[in-house]
Motif scaffolding. Sequence first.
Motif, PDB file in Angstrom:
ATOM      1  N   UNK A 171       0.811  -1.220   0.000  1.00  0.00           N
ATOM      2  CA  UNK A 171       0.000   0.000   0.000  1.00  0.00           C
ATOM      3  C   UNK A 171       0.847   1.274   0.000  1.00  0.00           C
ATOM      4  N   UNK A 172       1.902   1.421   0.836  1.00  0.00           N
ATOM      5  CA  UNK A 172       2.673   2.671   0.796  1.00  0.00           C
ATOM      6  C   UNK A 172       3.263   3.019  -0.571  1.00  0.00           C
ATOM      7  N   UNK A 173       3.834   2.061  -1.334  1.00  0.00           N
ATOM      8  CA  UNK A 173       4.292   2.443  -2.679  1.00  0.00           C
ATOM      9  C   UNK A 173       3.150   2.863  -3.609  1.00  0.00           C
ATOM     10  N   UNK A 174       1.986   2.240  -3.448  1.00  0.00           N
ATOM     11  CA  UNK A 174       0.839   2.637  -4.268  1.00  0.00           C
ATOM     12  C   UNK A 174       0.397   4.062  -3.939  1.00  0.00           C
ATOM     13  N   UNK A 175       0.396   4.402  -2.666  1.00  0.00           N
ATOM     14  CA  UNK A 175       0.026   5.756  -2.253  1.00  0.00           C
ATOM     15  C   UNK A 175       1.058   6.760  -2.756  1.00  0.00           C
ATOM     16  N   UNK A 176       2.336   6.398  -2.672  1.00  0.00           N
ATOM     17  CA  UNK A 176       3.392   7.299  -3.156  1.00  0.00           C
ATOM     18  C   UNK A 176       3.250   7.530  -4.661  1.00  0.00           C
TER      19      UNK A 176
END
Length: 108
Positions: A56-61
Motif C-alpha cells: 500500500x505505501x508504494x501505491x500511495x506514493x
Amino acid sequence: MKWFLVFWLGPIAFLGGWYWLSYYDMNFGIFMLTRQVHDLTFQIYGNVLGVPPETIPPLVARAIAVDSLIVFAIIGFRKRRKLIAWWKARQASRSSDLASNESLSSAP
C-alpha cells in the motif's frame, strides 16, 4: 490558485507526517502516532483492498506523484504565458552570451 495548492498540499503533508512519525514510532504520547496503529491501519486497508499491507505505501506514493504531476500541469497551463516569456528571455540571453565579442576563437 493559492487555495487550490493549500487543499492539495495539506492532506499530503498530514499523511506524510503521520506516516513518518508512526513508522518510526515517534508518538509523543499520542496513540494515533504509534507503530501499532500504523500496522493496524495498513492491515485494514490491505484487507479491504485485497492486497498485502506492505504494497500500500508504494501505491500511495505513486498516486501522490501522479496527482502532483497533474497539479503542476494545471499550474503550468494557467501560467503558460509567463513561462513562455521566461523561456524566450532565457534563450535570448543564452544566444547573446554565445555571440559575444570575445570569442574563444580569438584566443592565442
